[in-house]
Scaffold this motif. Structure first.
Motif, PDB file in Angstrom:
ATOM      1  N   PRO A 162      -3.113  -7.600  -0.005  1.00 41.76           N
ATOM      2  CA  PRO A 162      -2.798  -8.377  -1.207  1.00 41.76           C
ATOM      3  C   PRO A 162      -3.814  -8.169  -2.331  1.00 41.76           C
ATOM      4  CG  PRO A 162      -2.391  -9.703   0.740  1.00 41.76           C
ATOM      5  CD  PRO A 162      -3.080  -8.449   1.212  1.00 41.76           C
ATOM      6  N   THR A 163      -5.102  -8.065  -1.961  1.00 41.89           N
ATOM      7  CA  THR A 163      -6.122  -7.823  -2.981  1.00 41.89           C
ATOM      8  C   THR A 163      -5.987  -6.419  -3.553  1.00 41.89           C
ATOM      9  OG1 THR A 163      -7.668  -9.393  -2.009  1.00 41.89           O
ATOM     10  CG2 THR A 163      -8.610  -7.685  -3.412  1.00 41.89           C
ATOM     11  N   VAL A 164      -5.693  -5.436  -2.714  1.00 42.11           N
ATOM     12  CA  VAL A 164      -5.483  -4.067  -3.199  1.00 42.11           C
ATOM     13  C   VAL A 164      -4.345  -4.048  -4.222  1.00 42.11           C
ATOM     14  CG1 VAL A 164      -4.749  -1.736  -2.557  1.00 42.11           C
ATOM     15  CG2 VAL A 164      -6.388  -2.971  -1.117  1.00 42.11           C
ATOM     16  N   ARG A 165      -3.237  -4.707  -3.893  1.00 41.40           N
ATOM     17  CA  ARG A 165      -2.094  -4.744  -4.816  1.00 41.40           C
ATOM     18  C   ARG A 165      -2.450  -5.474  -6.113  1.00 41.40           C
ATOM     19  NH1 ARG A 165       0.691  -5.712   0.178  1.00 41.40           N
ATOM     20  NH2 ARG A 165       2.125  -3.996   0.691  1.00 41.40           N
ATOM     21  N   ALA A 166      -3.134  -6.606  -5.990  1.00 46.50           N
ATOM     22  CA  ALA A 166      -3.494  -7.386  -7.171  1.00 46.50           C
ATOM     23  C   ALA A 166      -4.432  -6.609  -8.087  1.00 46.50           C
ATOM     24  CB  ALA A 166      -4.140  -8.712  -6.753  1.00 46.50           C
ATOM     25  N   GLU A 167      -5.408  -5.920  -7.494  1.00 48.76           N
ATOM     26  CA  GLU A 167      -6.355  -5.142  -8.291  1.00 48.76           C
ATOM     27  C   GLU A 167      -5.665  -3.939  -8.936  1.00 48.76           C
ATOM     28  OE1 GLU A 167      -9.355  -5.917  -9.142  1.00 48.76           O
ATOM     29  OE2 GLU A 167      -9.398  -7.742  -7.914  1.00 48.76           O
ATOM     30  N   THR A 168      -4.741  -3.324  -8.216  1.00 42.65           N
ATOM     31  CA  THR A 168      -3.993  -2.205  -8.789  1.00 42.65           C
ATOM     32  C   THR A 168      -3.140  -2.677  -9.961  1.00 42.65           C
ATOM     33  OG1 THR A 168      -3.924  -1.133  -6.621  1.00 42.65           O
ATOM     34  CG2 THR A 168      -2.396  -0.322  -8.282  1.00 42.65           C
ATOM     35  N   GLN A 169      -2.512  -3.837  -9.815  1.00 47.68           N
ATOM     36  CA  GLN A 169      -1.710  -4.386 -10.913  1.00 47.68           C
ATOM     37  C   GLN A 169      -2.593  -4.720 -12.116  1.00 47.68           C
ATOM     38  OE1 GLN A 169       1.782  -4.722 -11.112  1.00 47.68           O
ATOM     39  NE2 GLN A 169       1.101  -4.935 -13.237  1.00 47.68           N
ATOM     40  N   TRP A 218      -3.549   6.454 -19.864  1.00 49.39           N
ATOM     41  CA  TRP A 218      -3.006   6.788 -18.550  1.00 49.39           C
ATOM     42  C   TRP A 218      -4.134   6.707 -17.534  1.00 49.39           C
ATOM     43  CZ3 TRP A 218       1.987   9.020 -17.293  1.00 49.39           C
ATOM     44  CH2 TRP A 218       2.863   9.066 -18.375  1.00 49.39           C
ATOM     45  N   VAL A 219      -3.799   6.240 -16.330  1.00 51.17           N
ATOM     46  CA  VAL A 219      -4.789   6.134 -15.257  1.00 51.17           C
ATOM     47  C   VAL A 219      -4.235   6.828 -14.024  1.00 51.17           C
ATOM     48  CG1 VAL A 219      -6.091   4.572 -13.771  1.00 51.17           C
ATOM     49  CG2 VAL A 219      -5.671   3.959 -16.155  1.00 51.17           C
ATOM     50  N   VAL A 220      -5.057   7.677 -13.429  1.00 51.71           N
ATOM     51  CA  VAL A 220      -4.698   8.369 -12.186  1.00 51.71           C
ATOM     52  C   VAL A 220      -5.677   7.863 -11.137  1.00 51.71           C
ATOM     53  CG1 VAL A 220      -4.374  10.605 -11.087  1.00 51.71           C
ATOM     54  CG2 VAL A 220      -3.840  10.322 -13.512  1.00 51.71           C
ATOM     55  N   LEU A 221      -5.147   7.060 -10.207  1.00 54.27           N
ATOM     56  CA  LEU A 221      -5.980   6.187  -9.375  1.00 54.27           C
ATOM     57  C   LEU A 221      -5.788   6.459  -7.889  1.00 54.27           C
ATOM     58  CD1 LEU A 221      -7.802   3.602  -9.223  1.00 54.27           C
ATOM     59  CD2 LEU A 221      -5.654   2.281  -9.181  1.00 54.27           C
ATOM     60  N   GLY A 222      -6.846   6.908  -7.223  1.00 59.35           N
ATOM     61  CA  GLY A 222      -6.803   7.119  -5.786  1.00 59.35           C
ATOM     62  C   GLY A 222      -6.835   5.805  -5.021  1.00 59.35           C
ATOM     63  N   SER A 223      -5.968   5.676  -4.007  1.00 58.10           N
ATOM     64  CA  SER A 223      -5.935   4.469  -3.177  1.00 58.10           C
ATOM     65  C   SER A 223      -5.035   4.726  -1.983  1.00 58.10           C
ATOM     66  CB  SER A 223      -5.389   3.277  -3.970  1.00 58.10           C
ATOM     67  OG  SER A 223      -5.414   2.095  -3.194  1.00 58.10           O
ATOM     68  N   ALA A 224      -5.273   4.032  -0.891  1.00 57.94           N
ATOM     69  CA  ALA A 224      -4.298   4.041   0.201  1.00 57.94           C
ATOM     70  C   ALA A 224      -3.061   3.275  -0.243  1.00 57.94           C
ATOM     71  CB  ALA A 224      -4.895   3.405   1.447  1.00 57.94           C
ATOM     72  N   HIS A 225      -1.892   3.752   0.187  1.00 54.93           N
ATOM     73  CA  HIS A 225      -0.623   3.097  -0.150  1.00 54.93           C
ATOM     74  C   HIS A 225       0.041   2.648   1.145  1.00 54.93           C
ATOM     75  CE1 HIS A 225       3.178   2.304  -2.199  1.00 54.93           C
ATOM     76  NE2 HIS A 225       3.778   2.953  -1.217  1.00 54.93           N
ATOM     77  N   PRO A 226       0.156   1.324   1.369  1.00 59.06           N
ATOM     78  CA  PRO A 226       0.673   0.848   2.655  1.00 59.06           C
ATOM     79  C   PRO A 226       2.151   1.154   2.831  1.00 59.06           C
ATOM     80  CG  PRO A 226       0.432  -0.981   1.126  1.00 59.06           C
ATOM     81  CD  PRO A 226      -0.182   0.223   0.455  1.00 59.06           C
ATOM     82  N   LEU A 227       2.527   1.502   4.060  1.00 60.50           N
ATOM     83  CA  LEU A 227       3.920   1.698   4.433  1.00 60.50           C
ATOM     84  C   LEU A 227       4.367   0.526   5.306  1.00 60.50           C
ATOM     85  CD1 LEU A 227       3.970   5.527   5.238  1.00 60.50           C
ATOM     86  CD2 LEU A 227       4.253   4.361   3.033  1.00 60.50           C
ATOM     87  N   THR A 228       5.601   0.573   5.732  1.00 61.01           N
ATOM     88  CA  THR A 228       6.121  -0.476   6.605  1.00 61.01           C
ATOM     89  C   THR A 228       5.485  -0.356   7.984  1.00 61.01           C
ATOM     90  OG1 THR A 228       8.217  -0.361   5.431  1.00 61.01           O
ATOM     91  CG2 THR A 228       8.215  -1.504   7.551  1.00 61.01           C
ATOM     92  N   PRO A 229       4.887  -1.424   8.509  1.00 66.59           N
ATOM     93  CA  PRO A 229       4.297  -1.351   9.859  1.00 66.59           C
ATOM     94  C   PRO A 229       5.340  -0.925  10.889  1.00 66.59           C
ATOM     95  CG  PRO A 229       3.661  -3.377   8.734  1.00 66.59           C
ATOM     96  CD  PRO A 229       4.713  -2.739   7.892  1.00 66.59           C
TER      97      PRO A 229
END
Length: 276
Positions: free
Chosen positions: A63-70, A82-93
């Protein structure tokens, strides 16, 4: 526009997505104030990169990763960058996340995402799900492609982006050896496009954040610590006339065979490969 200014960051790597978001936005503001239209961040920057900062994504505060990305996306719209931002992207467990790079437009929209395709063996077996597709996007008439870190060892990735007509290859990374820089410089010269290497402050001694021109020239490089490297992409720069206007189209036509069509001959002294 004939030129486009890009900012290649070199932040400290951290496992804390909240801190990483704050650092991202601070560097965005600094880059925008200096005229940057695009700001690049390293591999895994927002979420933390496995296994250097993240030892198990089960512990990640998504949730914090998503909030910070937003929040980054919202600031991109405010600043018009424009921003090109490295991050892990969660998939469906139970699927592991992608090792991703978000493409955030100057209107604050995530318009695309690159998922690292050639993940290392350790990444694939323990941390990430590999992606499958290249990513190309355009800013002010300049075409960008994205590759990530260890993909520098797969020449086909860089040839693919040359065939897709990119002007600049964005290369977020968390390097582990100094030869990485030599490879990036060589690939810029071989493919005749700009290559932006985006590293972290902790590995500056191995590979700094740096921008190479389409002839392999180093245009700007970071020193130690947190820093932003700024450089202008300019297709009309006479310094790159040979690389962009002569070498690149010739190499493309040579590779697809069209340049040599009509120059091959039927000659027994050519077909007999044992003749002296």
């Amino acid at each position: 526009m004939s030129t486009l200014r890009i900012a290649v960051t070199q932040p400290d790597a951290s496992p804390d997505p909240h801190r990483n978001g704050e650092v991202t936005r601070r560097l965005m503001r600094t880059a925008a104030a200096q005229g940057a239209r695009l700001v690049l961040f390293p591999e895994g920057h927002l979420s933390g990169y496995a296994k250097e900062q993240v030892h198990d994504f089960a512990d990640t505060d998504w949730p914090t990763v998503r909030a910070e990305t937003q929040a980054v996306a919202d600031l991109a719209a405010e600043l018009g960058v424009w921003v090109v931002l490295g991050s892990a992207h969660p998939l469906t467990p139970p699927h592991r996340p992608h090792n991703s790079v978000y493409v955030i437009s100057d209107t604050g929209q995530v318009v695309d995402r690159y998922d690292k395709r050639f993940c290392s063996a350790t990444e694939t077996l323990h941390f990430y799900t590999p992606g499958t597709e290249p990513t190309v996007f355009e800013v002010d008439g300049y075409r960008f492609g994205i590759a990530v870190c260890v993909e520098i060892n797969f020449l086909e990735v860089f040839s693919e982006y040359a065939a897709l007509g990119v002007d600049c290859l964005l290369l977020p990374t968390y390097p582990v050896d100094a030869i990485f820089r030599t490879k990036a410089q060589a690939l810029a010269a071989i493919n005749n496009y700009w290559v932006a290497v985006c590293s972290v402050a902790q590995t500056h001694h191995l590979v700094p954040s740096e921008l190479f021109g389409p002839d392999g020239t180093s245009l700007a490089a970071a020193s130690a610590g947190e820093e932003i490297v700024l450089a202008d992409l300019d297709r009309t720069d006479p310094e790159f006339h040979i690389a962009l206007d002569l070498a690149r189209p010739w190499r493309s036509s040579a590779l697809d065979g069209s340049f040599y069509r009509g120059h091959h001959v039927r000659d027994p002294r050519s077909s007999d490969r044992t003749a002296l």
